[in-house]
Design a protein around this motif. Structure first.
Motif, short mmCIF file in Angstrom:
data_model
loop_
_atom_site.label_atom_id
_atom_site.label_comp_id
_atom_site.label_asym_id
_atom_site.label_seq_id
_atom_site.Cartn_x
_atom_site.Cartn_y
_atom_site.Cartn_z
N ASP A 85 6.66 -23.97 0.84
CA ASP A 85 7.60 -23.05 1.47
C ASP A 85 7.85 -21.83 0.59
OD1 ASP A 85 7.86 -24.75 3.67
OD2 ASP A 85 9.47 -25.89 2.69
N LEU A 86 7.95 -22.04 -0.72
CA LEU A 86 8.13 -20.93 -1.63
C LEU A 86 6.87 -20.06 -1.66
CD1 LEU A 86 10.07 -19.51 -3.56
CD2 LEU A 86 9.28 -21.02 -5.38
N VAL A 87 5.72 -20.71 -1.65
CA VAL A 87 4.44 -19.99 -1.62
C VAL A 87 4.36 -19.10 -0.37
CG1 VAL A 87 1.95 -20.35 -1.22
CG2 VAL A 87 3.11 -21.59 -3.05
N ALA A 88 4.77 -19.66 0.78
CA ALA A 88 4.73 -18.88 2.02
C ALA A 88 5.68 -17.69 1.96
CB ALA A 88 5.09 -19.78 3.20
N ALA A 89 6.85 -17.88 1.38
CA ALA A 89 7.82 -16.78 1.26
C ALA A 89 7.30 -15.69 0.32
CB ALA A 89 9.16 -17.31 0.77
N LEU A 90 6.54 -16.09 -0.67
CA LEU A 90 5.99 -15.14 -1.64
C LEU A 90 4.71 -14.47 -1.15
CD1 LEU A 90 6.55 -17.29 -4.83
CD2 LEU A 90 7.50 -15.01 -4.47
N GLY A 91 3.97 -15.17 -0.29
CA GLY A 91 2.66 -14.66 0.12
C GLY A 91 1.61 -14.84 -0.95
N SER A 151 13.74 -13.23 -5.26
CA SER A 151 13.91 -12.72 -3.90
C SER A 151 13.49 -13.77 -2.87
CB SER A 151 13.10 -11.44 -3.72
OG SER A 151 13.24 -10.95 -2.41
N ALA A 152 12.40 -14.47 -3.14
CA ALA A 152 11.92 -15.51 -2.22
C ALA A 152 12.93 -16.67 -2.15
CB ALA A 152 10.56 -16.02 -2.67
N PHE A 153 13.48 -17.07 -3.29
CA PHE A 153 14.52 -18.11 -3.28
C PHE A 153 15.70 -17.66 -2.43
CE2 PHE A 153 12.75 -20.21 -7.18
CZ PHE A 153 12.77 -21.51 -6.70
#
Length: 75
Positions: free
Chosen positions: A17-23, A49-51
């Motif tokens: 999920d964090l990977v997806a938010a970061l791209g 920012s992603a968190f």
């Protein structure tokens, strides 16, 4: 070192999920979490920012505590 993995675990966020938010790729994030790679300021800000985007209210100092690298280098 950093507190990325600890913050993820505490917040119940999966790495994917964090990977997806970061791209980013999972490998890139994993390397930062494990300390195999050191995040620059741009990456640090992106992680915070992603968190925040995922609902975790945190600051740069929460994820990358001041002096944490200095104490690790002294050991």
């Amino acid at each position: 070192m950093n507190c990325i993995a600890e913050q993820r675990a505490k917040s119940g966020i999966k790495q994917r999920d964090l990977v997806a938010a970061l791209g980013w790729t999972q490998t890139r994030l994993s390397n930062y979490e494990s300390g195999r790679r050191t995040a620059g300021l741009v990456e640090c800000r992106a992680i915070v920012s992603a968190f925040n985007q995922l609902g975790v209210k945190c600051t740069l100092d929460d994820i990358f505590p001041p002096g944490m690298n200095a104490s690790a280098q002294a050991a």
